[in-house]
Design an enzyme around this catalytic site. Structure first.
Site, mmCIF file in Angstrom:
data_model
loop_
_atom_site.group_PDB
_atom_site.id
_atom_site.type_symbol
_atom_site.label_atom_id
_atom_site.label_comp_id
_atom_site.label_asym_id
_atom_site.label_seq_id
_atom_site.Cartn_x
_atom_site.Cartn_y
_atom_site.Cartn_z
ATOM 1 N N ASN A 27 22.744 82.940 -18.616
ATOM 2 C CA ASN A 27 21.293 83.094 -18.675
ATOM 3 C C ASN A 27 20.653 81.752 -18.989
ATOM 4 O O ASN A 27 21.288 80.901 -19.605
ATOM 5 C CB ASN A 27 20.918 84.038 -19.826
ATOM 6 C CG ASN A 27 20.953 85.486 -19.431
ATOM 7 O OD1 ASN A 27 20.623 85.843 -18.312
ATOM 8 N ND2 ASN A 27 21.352 86.333 -20.359
ATOM 9 N N ARG A 28 19.399 81.597 -18.669
ATOM 10 C CA ARG A 28 18.665 80.416 -19.105
ATOM 11 C C ARG A 28 18.317 80.573 -20.573
ATOM 12 O O ARG A 28 17.673 81.548 -20.952
ATOM 13 C CB ARG A 28 17.346 80.309 -18.351
ATOM 14 C CG ARG A 28 17.486 79.877 -16.944
ATOM 15 C CD ARG A 28 16.109 79.630 -16.361
ATOM 16 N NE ARG A 28 16.143 79.693 -14.920
ATOM 17 C CZ ARG A 28 16.595 78.703 -14.145
ATOM 18 N NH1 ARG A 28 17.017 77.570 -14.685
ATOM 19 N NH2 ARG A 28 16.612 78.836 -12.841
#
Ligand code: CTP
Ligand code: CA
Length: 225
Positions: free
Chosen positions: A34-35
């Site tokens: 994920n960012r």
């Protein structure tokens, strides 16, 4: 300074913060993730420690330095993050800021998947454990369980649904449709079972301090039994 810190309002309280992304292996050289910069979670760990709490920071990979007075446990996958979080129990407060991958590859290949083998691989996914819900619904439930909700629309309604679904006490909802991800500032709503507060846009460190003060007030009102 240390003597002063250990005299803060969270003196004697044990806190857990999860932060950063998780990495879910596809094979030895590839993963899905994920960012997440980890900035907001690290700032919260630092703010809780500044108020005197004994803080364990369970963190996925980030580029950030360990905040002063905080014990960091480095993990990669959601499963490792869950195990490290459960190992920190019992707790007065758990603040789950990590951007946990919702799915992982059903099987991580032992060897690097080669391009020339069988065409484009299909990666089938399975759900990862929900760390927040596991702690909030577990036997040794922390007295106060705080989650985050990153949303791009219908902020308050989605966040309220998450309190119910996950069994946590508070949700910090942030609108990630703008430039919050990786940025220095955050604009959040603090949602409890019966209230909602909008906080003005401020530095992530300021959000962290305001949250740590709220946590101290809440735990002060509810001494450990
Ligand atoms: N969380 C967690 N473990 C997971 C997924 C999420 O502990 N496997 C925590 C996050 O750290 C955050 C909260 O749950 O505190 C909400 O995460 P979010 O991604 O917004 O919610 P989800 O329940 O995963 O729902 P969705 O991604 O579909 O919005
Ligand atoms: Ca999610």
């Amino acid at each position: 300074a240390l003597a002063l810190l250990s005299d803060g309002p969270l003196k004697g309280k044990k806190a857990l913060v999860t932060a950063g992304p998780t990495l879910e292996a596809i094979d030895p050289v590839r993963f899905i993730s994920n960012r997440s910069s980890g900035k907001q979670g690290y700032a919260i760990a630092a703010a809780l420690a500044e108020l005197g709490a004994e803080v364990t920071l369970v963190s996925g990979p980030t580029n950030l330095a360990v905040p002063q007075g905080v014990k960091r446990i480095a993990v990669e996958s959601a499963e490792e993050m869950l195990a490290a979080s459960e190992a920190a129990l019992p707790l007065d407060v758990a603040v789950m800021v990590a951007a946990v991958a919702d799915w992982r590859p059903a099987q991580a290949a032992d060897e690097k998947i080669k391009k020339d083998k069988a065409g484009i691989p299909a990666i089938s996914l399975v759900e990862t454990p929900d760390i927040l819900a596991t702690l909030a619904k577990g036997k040794k439930r922390p007295k106060l369980v705080v989650g985050f909700a990153a949303e791009t629309e219908n902020l308050e309604a989605h966040a309220r649904a998450k309190i119910a679904k996950k069994g946590c006490d508070w949700i910090i909802a942030n609108d990630v449709s703008g430039d919050v991800m990786g940025g220095a500032e955050n604009e959040v709503l603090l949602i409890t079972k019966d209230s909602a507060e909008t906080w003005p846009r401020m530095a992530k460190e300021a959000v962290a301090r305001k949250l740590a003060e709220k946590i101290a007030a809440e735990l002060g009102a509810k001494p450990r039994q």
